[in-house]
Design an enzyme around this catalytic site. Structure first.
Site, short mmCIF file in Angstrom:
data_model
loop_
_atom_site.label_atom_id
_atom_site.label_comp_id
_atom_site.label_asym_id
_atom_site.label_seq_id
_atom_site.Cartn_x
_atom_site.Cartn_y
_atom_site.Cartn_z
N PRO A 1 -38.34 46.10 -1.25
CA PRO A 1 -39.51 45.85 -0.39
C PRO A 1 -40.84 46.03 -1.14
CG PRO A 1 -38.40 47.89 0.27
CD PRO A 1 -37.52 47.22 -0.73
N ASP B 1 -49.32 53.27 -2.52
CA ASP B 1 -48.32 54.27 -2.90
C ASP B 1 -46.94 53.67 -2.60
OD1 ASP B 1 -47.23 57.48 -1.56
OD2 ASP B 1 -46.86 56.50 -3.50
N SER B 2 -46.54 52.74 -3.46
CA SER B 2 -45.33 51.96 -3.16
C SER B 2 -44.15 52.43 -4.00
CB SER B 2 -45.59 50.48 -3.47
OG SER B 2 -45.62 50.32 -4.89
N THR B 3 -42.99 51.92 -3.63
CA THR B 3 -41.82 52.06 -4.49
C THR B 3 -42.04 51.15 -5.70
OG1 THR B 3 -40.91 50.40 -2.98
CG2 THR B 3 -40.09 52.65 -2.73
N ASP C 1 -45.25 45.43 6.92
CA ASP C 1 -45.27 45.10 5.49
C ASP C 1 -46.73 45.13 5.03
OD1 ASP C 1 -44.12 42.21 3.54
OD2 ASP C 1 -45.44 43.87 3.04
N GLU D 1 -46.90 51.41 6.45
CA GLU D 1 -45.61 51.80 5.83
C GLU D 1 -44.53 50.91 6.46
OE1 GLU D 1 -43.95 53.89 3.57
OE2 GLU D 1 -42.29 52.77 4.49
N1 SAM Z 1 -44.82 58.20 -4.91
C1 SAM Z 1 -43.67 57.28 -4.96
C2 SAM Z 1 -43.69 56.53 -6.26
O1 SAM Z 1 -44.68 56.66 -7.00
O2 SAM Z 1 -42.70 55.85 -6.55
C3 SAM Z 1 -43.71 56.37 -3.77
C4 SAM Z 1 -43.43 57.15 -2.53
S1 SAM Z 1 -43.51 56.37 -1.00
C5 SAM Z 1 -42.09 57.08 -0.31
C6 SAM Z 1 -43.10 54.66 -1.28
C7 SAM Z 1 -43.12 53.96 0.05
O3 SAM Z 1 -43.42 52.56 -0.11
C8 SAM Z 1 -41.78 54.01 0.80
O4 SAM Z 1 -41.96 54.78 1.96
C9 SAM Z 1 -41.45 52.55 1.12
O5 SAM Z 1 -40.84 52.37 2.36
C10 SAM Z 1 -42.85 51.94 1.07
N2 SAM Z 1 -42.89 50.48 0.88
C11 SAM Z 1 -42.15 49.73 0.02
N3 SAM Z 1 -42.47 48.41 0.17
C12 SAM Z 1 -43.44 48.33 1.13
C13 SAM Z 1 -44.17 47.27 1.72
N4 SAM Z 1 -43.97 46.00 1.33
N5 SAM Z 1 -45.10 47.56 2.67
C14 SAM Z 1 -45.30 48.86 3.06
N6 SAM Z 1 -44.62 49.93 2.56
C15 SAM Z 1 -43.71 49.66 1.59
#
Ligand code: SAM
Length: 288
Positions: free
Chosen positions: A168, A161-163, A143, A111
């Site tokens: 990012p 499970d990303s944004t 990352d 994360e």
């Molecule tokens: N369930 C949600 C959706 O479907 O949109 C996603 C929830 S989760 C909170 C998304 C996570 O991805 C966030 O905590 C964010 O910080 C993380 N994230 C985004 N880019 C990333 C990257 N390059 N590497 C690791 N984590 C990342």
């Protein structure tokens, strides 16, 4: 005359001409982290809500749908998953569901934003529960793209499970990332990813299908209805070289689900079989 307090609204503006409004009963936390704008607020319908860069990520009341479908479909389809990688997932919901499989011996979670983990543990503890303290959990703050490019670890299932592909999260939708995920998977391993709502984000299905298709023999989608990811059914990306994993019989799924002894509120072996049946417009997008 006593004036009613004005209702405050959280306006999610992911799309140019459609937006979602959630009334705010109380803002519990808000900060600009090193990576994104983070807010946790209370809404009478969804309970506590986490949003990142103005986009709803997880709500207490409906998080089980997405977390169960992103986890039990690949793990029960695989049938022998021991080592799982989660990329993103800072709220801990995917981690919680993965750890319910006693057959899983190791989970690495990568994360990028420590603040998401910390704030969800503090303000939405029901999502992760005690998952981060589980002896099988290995949490890395990094990352996810860099991790899969460099790691020597191997995994049976990778759950991204990303944004959305902005900020990012953008790097987690690239051909290079999918190729590196393939490198980190064991033979017959399965990759799943958050793939947006096709009715409102039609470009994401052909984009990821093409990019994943270059590294995997069977790249397709399955569907789930997540209320707070509005706009209709959500697509979840599916990629593996084991074509049989996409078509596991109902009898086998029922047997594996019973053996896992997991109580769910959305996932069932019947939903598992049905969720790969794509609406015609999604199948057409995937065939582009
Ligand atoms: N369930 C949600 C959706 O479907 O949109 C996603 C929830 S989760 C909170 C998304 C996570 O991805 C966030 O905590 C964010 O910080 C993380 N994230 C985004 N880019 C990333 C990257 N390059 N590497 C690791 N984590 C990342």
């Amino acid at each position: 005359m006593v004036r009613k307090p004005k209702t405050r609204w959280f306006d999610e503006r992911l799309y140019p001409h459609v937006r979602q409004g959630l009334s705010i009963s109380k803002i519990l936390f808000r900060e600009r982290t090193a990576h994104q704008d983070l807010i946790v607020f209370e809404n009478p319908t969804y309970g506590r809500v986490l949003a990142l860069d103005g986009i709803v990520q997880v709500t207490q009341k409906d998080e089980y749908v997405y977390h169960e479908m992103m986890t039990h479909v690949p793990i029960l389809a695989h049938g022998r998953a021991r080592r799982v990688l989660i990329v993103g997932g800072g709220d801990g919901g995917i981690l919680r569901e993965v750890l319910r499989h006693k057959s899983v011996t190791h989970v690495t979670m990568v994360e990028i934003d420590r603040a998401v983990v910390d704030m969800c543990l503090k303000w939405m503890p029901s999502v992760a529960g005690k998952s981060f303290a589980d002896r099988r959990t290995n949490l890395l703050i990094a990352d996810g793209a860099k991790f899969v490019a460099e790691t020597r670890e191997r995994f049976d299932v990778i759950i991204v499970d990303s944004t959305d592909p902005i900020g990012p999260g953008e790097v987690l939708f690239t051909e290079r990332f999918y190729r590196d995920c393939k490198r980190c998977l064991t033979a017959g391993g399965i990759l799943v990813n958050q793939n947006g709502v096709p009715f409102l984000q039609p470009g994401e299905v052909p984009m990821t299908r093409k990019r994943r298709g270059k590294s995997f023999a069977a790249a397709s989608f399955y569907m789930a209805a997540v209320p707070s990811y509005y706009g209709g059914l959500m697509a979840l990306g599916w990629a593996t070289d084991d074509r049989k994993a996409t078509d596991v019989s109902l009898a086998t799924l029922r047997r594996r689900f019973a053996a896992a002894r997991i109580k769910t509120r959305y996932y069932s072996p019947e939903i598992h079989r049905g969720c790969f049946a794509l609406p015609a417009f999604v199948a057409a997008l995937a065939a582009r």
